[in-house]
Write a protein that holds these residues in place. Structure first.
Motif, short mmCIF file in Angstrom:
data_model
loop_
_atom_site.label_atom_id
_atom_site.label_comp_id
_atom_site.label_asym_id
_atom_site.label_seq_id
_atom_site.Cartn_x
_atom_site.Cartn_y
_atom_site.Cartn_z
N LYS A 328 0.83 -1.20 0.00
CA LYS A 328 0.00 0.00 0.00
C LYS A 328 0.87 1.26 0.00
O LYS A 328 2.06 1.23 0.29
N LEU A 329 0.20 2.37 -0.29
CA LEU A 329 0.82 3.69 -0.25
C LEU A 329 0.58 4.31 1.12
O LEU A 329 -0.55 4.34 1.60
N VAL A 330 1.66 4.81 1.75
CA VAL A 330 1.59 5.41 3.08
C VAL A 330 2.26 6.77 3.01
O VAL A 330 3.27 6.95 2.32
N ILE A 331 1.70 7.75 3.75
CA ILE A 331 2.27 9.10 3.78
C ILE A 331 2.69 9.44 5.20
O ILE A 331 1.94 9.18 6.16
N LEU A 332 3.87 10.02 5.34
CA LEU A 332 4.35 10.58 6.61
C LEU A 332 4.54 12.07 6.37
O LEU A 332 5.33 12.47 5.52
N GLU A 333 3.83 12.91 7.14
CA GLU A 333 3.87 14.34 6.89
C GLU A 333 4.10 15.12 8.17
O GLU A 333 3.93 14.60 9.28
N GLY A 334 4.51 16.37 8.02
CA GLY A 334 4.77 17.23 9.16
C GLY A 334 5.57 18.43 8.75
O GLY A 334 6.02 18.56 7.61
N ASP A 335 5.75 19.36 9.70
CA ASP A 335 6.55 20.56 9.44
C ASP A 335 8.02 20.20 9.39
O ASP A 335 8.46 19.18 9.95
N GLY A 488 -1.69 18.47 4.80
CA GLY A 488 -0.62 17.98 3.94
C GLY A 488 -0.42 18.87 2.73
O GLY A 488 -1.39 19.43 2.18
N GLY A 489 0.82 19.04 2.29
CA GLY A 489 1.10 19.89 1.14
C GLY A 489 0.51 19.33 -0.14
O GLY A 489 0.47 18.12 -0.36
N GLY A 490 0.03 20.23 -1.00
CA GLY A 490 -0.54 19.81 -2.27
C GLY A 490 -2.00 19.42 -2.16
O GLY A 490 -2.70 19.76 -1.19
N SER A 491 -2.47 18.67 -3.14
CA SER A 491 -3.88 18.31 -3.22
C SER A 491 -4.28 17.31 -2.13
O SER A 491 -3.46 16.51 -1.66
N ILE A 492 -5.55 17.34 -1.75
CA ILE A 492 -6.10 16.36 -0.81
C ILE A 492 -6.07 14.97 -1.43
O ILE A 492 -6.19 13.95 -0.72
N ALA A 493 -5.85 14.88 -2.76
CA ALA A 493 -5.79 13.58 -3.43
C ALA A 493 -4.62 12.74 -2.92
O ALA A 493 -4.69 11.51 -2.96
N PHE A 494 -3.54 13.37 -2.44
CA PHE A 494 -2.45 12.60 -1.83
C PHE A 494 -2.98 11.80 -0.64
O PHE A 494 -2.71 10.60 -0.51
N THR A 495 -3.71 12.49 0.22
CA THR A 495 -4.27 11.83 1.40
C THR A 495 -5.28 10.77 1.01
O THR A 495 -5.33 9.69 1.60
N ALA A 496 -6.10 11.07 -0.01
CA ALA A 496 -7.13 10.11 -0.43
C ALA A 496 -6.50 8.83 -0.99
O ALA A 496 -7.02 7.73 -0.77
N ALA A 497 -5.39 8.96 -1.70
CA ALA A 497 -4.77 7.79 -2.33
C ALA A 497 -4.09 6.88 -1.31
O ALA A 497 -4.03 5.66 -1.50
N ALA A 498 -3.56 7.45 -0.24
CA ALA A 498 -2.85 6.66 0.76
C ALA A 498 -3.82 5.89 1.63
O ALA A 498 -4.90 6.36 1.96
N ARG A 499 -3.43 4.68 2.02
CA ARG A 499 -4.25 3.87 2.93
C ARG A 499 -3.92 4.17 4.39
O ARG A 499 -4.68 3.80 5.28
N SER A 500 -2.79 4.80 4.61
CA SER A 500 -2.40 5.19 5.97
C SER A 500 -1.65 6.50 5.88
O SER A 500 -0.77 6.66 5.03
N VAL A 501 -2.02 7.46 6.74
CA VAL A 501 -1.34 8.75 6.80
C VAL A 501 -0.92 9.00 8.25
O VAL A 501 -1.75 8.90 9.16
N LEU A 502 0.36 9.28 8.44
CA LEU A 502 0.91 9.54 9.76
C LEU A 502 1.46 10.96 9.79
O LEU A 502 1.86 11.51 8.77
N MET A 503 1.48 11.57 11.00
CA MET A 503 1.91 12.95 11.14
C MET A 503 2.88 13.08 12.30
O MET A 503 2.73 12.39 13.32
N THR A 504 3.87 13.95 12.16
CA THR A 504 4.76 14.26 13.27
C THR A 504 4.49 15.69 13.75
O THR A 504 4.14 16.57 12.96
N GLY A 505 4.63 15.91 15.05
CA GLY A 505 4.41 17.24 15.63
C GLY A 505 5.07 17.34 16.99
O GLY A 505 5.51 16.34 17.58
#
Length: 631
Positions: A328-335, A488-505
């Protein structure tokens, strides 16, 4: 005897190159059997012993020695085709042959090793990097005279230092094998199939028509859908006229690009051709109308469906339960400055050695592909991986792609096929793109929903086919707001495509700590957030995990948006850094300064750079700072 030694040594040398050398009859049939003399009409050019098996597997060094012991005057040849990964262009009549070669190649003829033949001709040798070979074939002029031959599967060529009654086969002084590496065979040569050749090859007719077509095409104008125009024109060449990409590049560069505003660079033109090959739906040869190419029937289409009772259900498998689903596609995002890169390297190390995951759940061992655009392998990545006890033999850095023409940066989704081959070769379980935006095709509108979905679909399919986790790092946008799913930077489609999204803060309770929080999890119950901090040994940063926390992604953003005694001023950071160094009284690593001040790592680095320019601090070694004593 001297000729025997020279030819045998040459055969051994060709064998060392991975080629398949064979023994040919002697130039005047000296020492050959009567049967061979009666059957052979080409003294010095024909195989003396049966060579069928050596078209599949090269002879051994001992076999070569045995041949020349039995026939000391034997010439040496090399089998062409897959066994040697070679093709040769044989020019018997240079004047007519060079003219025909120019027509076939249209200037795409890489410099390579070459040798002359006794009657004034010459042969060019090319390495074939893949499985696509031309047909062995002859080209004749209008009078039926052979002017050029392509030597490929099922053929062999006489090699230097062989000789015949007319003279010796000799390496060209400016193209000898010792100093001139074999070039890869260009696409037009690899794709050359046998037809009833006349003075002009049918491919040349397609090239001529393509050139005339380009002269009528509108140019690409910046700001007026220039990219789409370029793709459409390139599609006509490589699909409509069935012209290979090397030839298409030459035609575009000569007949169309000069009229574009501004003209495309060579790299951009090749990029457009690659996109046209991958994305165009035009039938191959549709513009040729019977000029020697197969005509395709009208395209038909229908919806593909499957009854769900025939689908075999399967369980979701995890690299890290609840966070990293396999395939699957996973996103890790944060500042910036939250340790995302250090965190991904920590995960890579755990996968490489099969260790437990940060929450003490069981991990899986496998290889990892690292696509890192912002940190260097030598001074950052390898140090950080060593600090977390990674198995470096199972972690592979991938930033560039090599083609027959150039080496360029990895570009997605164009290079999905190359990436898939490497994943399959290494059996990688984890592929990290840090950050993803650095590897996406620059023509993709990352803020548009449809372009992003089209770009990510090949990546999703890549993950499904290989079973690997594709972990994509991206930065937060600057718009603010407390809903993590929209940050998340860019389109919300990045988040929609990923099956898991994680964030650091930043941990609201302790600015020296960080939180890894789930933003989205489609395949399981939402896992708990985890605390971690960044530790340093000198200038090497690593992650230390501190256990679960109740802080959610939305709570982290809400806390970060509340000012602390108003806005934290740049001058305040600088003053606090100077006070800290004065209080400690000794040099401090940047990571320690960042932790003590409770500010992001990037902010701390910018603060120290400003203080260095203002002559308040000085680096005593890489990443370690001290105060400059007052004059």
């Amino acid at each position: 005897m001297a000729r025997r030694i020279k030819n045998l040594e040459a055969a051994w040398a060709y064998l060392d190159l991975g080629w398949s050398p064979i023994a040919l009859c002697s130039p005047n049939h000296e020492g050959c059997s009567d049967r061979h003399k009666n059957q052979c009409s080409k003294p010095g050019k024909a195989p003396y012993w049966s060579w069928k098996q050596y078209q599949k597997t090269p002879a051994t060094a001992q076999q070569l020695e045995s041949w020349w012991a039995q026939l000391p005057g034997a010439n040496v040849g090399v089998a062409m085709g897959p066994v040697s990964k070679l093709v040769a262009i044989d020019i018997d009549q240079p004047e007519a042959g060079n003219k025909l070669l120019a027509q076939l190649s249209r200037g795409v003829l890489p410099a390579t090793a070459a040798f002359t033949t006794p009657r004034g001709g010459y042969r060019l040798l090319y390495h074939v990097p893949g499985e696509e070979y031309p047909d062995t074939q002859s080209f004749r002029d209008d009078q039926g005279r052979e002017v050029l031959r392509i030597l490929s599967r099922g053929s062999q060529t006489v090699m230097p230092p062989s000789m015949n009654a007319d003279g010796t086969y000799t390496w060209k002084p400016d193209a000898d094998l010792a100093n001139t590496p074999l070039a890869d065979a260009p696409q037009w040569l690899r794709r050359l199939k046998k037809v009833d050749h006349g003075a002009v090859h049918p491919a040349e007719k397609a090239v001529r028509r393509g050139a005339r077509y380009l002269q009528k095409c509108p140019p690409a104008i910046s700001g007026q859908a220039g990219h789409d125009t370029a793709i459409a024109v390139a599609s006509k060449l490589v699909k409509g006229f069935a012209i290979d990409s090397d030839m298409a590049f030459q035609l575009l560069k000569q007949h169309w690009n000069p009229r574009c505003e501004p003209p495309w660079t060579d790299v951009e033109l090749r990029h457009k051709i690659e996109q046209a090959l991958k994305c165009s739906t035009q039938p191959l040869g549709a513009m040729l109308n019977g000029n020697g190419h197969q005509q395709h029937p009208p395209e038909t289409k229908s919806a593909l469906s499957v009854s769900l009772d025939r689908v075999q259900p399967k369980k979701v498998e995890w690299l890290w339960q609840g966070r990293l689903p396999l395939g699957k596609l996973v996103i890790l995002e944060g500042d910036p400055g939250q340790g995302k890169s250090a965190l991904t390297l920590d995960l890579a190390a755990r996968v490489s050695r099969g260790g437990k995951m940060p929450d003490d759940s069981e991990g899986r061992q496998g290889d990892v592909l690292l696509c890192c655009a912002e940190d260097d392998n030598e001074d950052t990545i390898v140090h950080r991986l060593n600090a977390v006890e990674a198995r470096l033999d199972r972690i592979h850095s991938v930033n560039e792609v090599s083609t027959s023409k150039l080496t360029r940066g990895l570009c997605l989704p164009i290079d999905v096929d190359v990436l898939e081959a490497l994943i399959n070769k290494t059996k990688a379980l984890l592929v990290i793109f840090d950050p993803l935006m650095a590897f996406l095709d620059g023509t993709i509108d990352t803020h548009g929903d449809a372009p992003v979905r089209q770009a990510l679909t090949p990546l999703k399919h890549l993950a499904q086919r290989t079973g690997a986790v594709l972990l994509c790092v991206r930065h937060h946008n600057k718009s603010g707001g407390t809903k993590a799913i929209y940050r998340g930077g860019g389109s919300i489609a990045f988040t929609a495509a990923a099956r898991s999204v994680l964030m650091t803060g930043v941990n609201p309770d302790n600015p020296n700590e960080r939180v890894l929080a789930p933003v989205k999890c489609n395949l399981s119950l939402t896992p708990p957030s985890l605390l971690y901090c960044l530790e340093s040994e000198g200038d090497i940063v690593r992650v230390r995990w501190l256990g679960p926390t109740d802080h959610t992604a939305d709570r982290l953003l809400a806390s970060a948006d509340v000012p602390e005694n108003g806005t934290r001023k740049t001058a305040s950071n600088e003053l606090n850094a100077v006070r800290l160094l004065a209080t400690i009284g000794k040099p401090m690593p940047l990571a320690d300064i960042q932790q003590r001040l409770g500010i992001p790592y990037a902010t701390a680095k910018a603060t120290m750079n400003r203080l260095k320019r203002l002559k308040f601090v000085q680096p005593v070694e890489h990443g370690v700072y001290s105060l400059i004593p007052p004059p």
